[in-house]
Design a protein around this motif. Sequence first.
Motif, short mmCIF file in Angstrom:
data_model
loop_
_atom_site.label_atom_id
_atom_site.label_comp_id
_atom_site.label_asym_id
_atom_site.label_seq_id
_atom_site.Cartn_x
_atom_site.Cartn_y
_atom_site.Cartn_z
N ASN A 58 0.83 -1.43 -0.39
CA ASN A 58 -0.45 0.08 0.24
C ASN A 58 0.97 1.21 0.01
O ASN A 58 0.41 2.50 0.05
N LYS A 59 2.21 0.84 -0.12
CA LYS A 59 2.90 2.65 -0.16
C LYS A 59 2.70 3.65 -1.41
O LYS A 59 2.76 4.24 -0.74
N GLU A 60 2.86 2.92 -2.07
CA GLU A 60 2.16 3.79 -3.51
C GLU A 60 0.63 4.61 -3.28
O GLU A 60 1.02 5.92 -3.66
N LYS A 61 -0.42 3.79 -2.69
CA LYS A 61 -1.36 4.23 -2.37
C LYS A 61 -1.85 5.79 -1.24
O LYS A 61 -1.90 6.62 -1.33
N TYR A 62 -0.55 5.04 -0.03
CA TYR A 62 -0.77 6.06 0.96
C TYR A 62 0.08 7.11 0.30
O TYR A 62 0.06 8.18 0.60
N ILE A 63 1.22 7.37 -0.44
CA ILE A 63 1.70 8.44 -1.03
C ILE A 63 0.96 9.04 -1.81
O ILE A 63 1.05 10.48 -1.44
N GLN A 64 0.01 8.24 -2.75
CA GLN A 64 -0.84 9.35 -3.40
C GLN A 64 -1.52 10.14 -2.51
O GLN A 64 -2.41 11.40 -2.70
N HIS A 65 -2.38 9.34 -0.84
CA HIS A 65 -3.20 9.89 -0.04
C HIS A 65 -2.56 11.66 0.30
O HIS A 65 -3.04 12.42 0.18
N ALA A 66 -0.85 10.66 0.96
CA ALA A 66 -0.33 11.99 1.05
C ALA A 66 -0.27 13.42 0.57
O ALA A 66 -0.42 14.38 0.68
N THR A 67 -0.20 13.05 -0.46
CA THR A 67 0.04 14.00 -1.61
C THR A 67 -0.81 15.20 -1.94
O THR A 67 -0.85 15.99 -2.07
N MET A 68 -2.10 14.20 -1.78
CA MET A 68 -3.38 15.02 -2.64
C MET A 68 -3.88 15.86 -0.93
O MET A 68 -4.92 17.29 -1.23
N ALA A 69 -3.67 15.45 0.44
CA ALA A 69 -3.89 15.74 1.59
C ALA A 69 -3.54 17.05 1.36
O ALA A 69 -3.38 17.98 1.98
N ALA A 70 -1.80 16.83 1.29
CA ALA A 70 -0.53 18.18 1.65
C ALA A 70 -0.90 19.33 1.07
O ALA A 70 -0.71 20.82 1.30
N PRO A 71 -2.17 19.90 -0.18
CA PRO A 71 -2.76 21.28 -0.67
C PRO A 71 -3.25 21.94 1.00
O PRO A 71 -3.67 23.23 1.05
N ARG A 72 -4.05 21.10 1.46
CA ARG A 72 -4.91 21.56 2.31
C ARG A 72 -4.03 22.16 3.60
O ARG A 72 -5.02 22.10 4.88
N MET A 73 -2.77 21.72 3.55
CA MET A 73 -2.33 22.65 4.95
C MET A 73 -1.95 23.44 4.85
O MET A 73 -1.31 23.96 5.84
N THR A 74 -2.10 23.82 3.58
CA THR A 74 -1.60 25.70 3.12
C THR A 74 -2.69 26.71 4.19
O THR A 74 -3.50 26.06 4.84
N SER A 75 -1.76 27.75 4.44
CA SER A 75 -2.59 28.06 6.02
C SER A 75 -3.44 28.93 4.67
O SER A 75 -4.45 29.44 5.89
N GLU A 76 -3.44 29.68 3.52
CA GLU A 76 -4.21 30.34 2.87
C GLU A 76 -5.54 29.35 2.91
O GLU A 76 -7.16 29.50 3.21
N ALA A 77 -5.59 27.62 2.60
CA ALA A 77 -6.64 26.61 2.49
C ALA A 77 -7.00 26.28 3.87
O ALA A 77 -8.56 25.93 4.33
N ASN A 78 -6.45 26.66 4.96
CA ASN A 78 -6.69 26.12 6.35
C ASN A 78 -6.09 26.92 7.04
O ASN A 78 -5.62 26.64 7.97
N PRO A 79 -6.24 28.08 7.83
CA PRO A 79 -6.46 28.76 8.51
C PRO A 79 -5.97 28.70 10.12
O PRO A 79 -7.01 28.51 9.94
#
Length: 55
Positions: free
Chosen positions: A15-36
Amino acid sequence: MQFIDGFVAAVPTENKEKYIQHATMAAPRMTSEANPMPFDGKRLIWGGFQTIVEL
């Protein structure tokens, strides 16, 4: 110097590749602009780990 804050998750090798894809997709939500932050980050005390080995 680079620091990493996070958690450890046991991910099966198949499941390593699936996890990397999931983590990459979730990363834009961690920006202060998207999630103050709902609090004053200047008053936050935090720590982390320093990277010593990169794969």
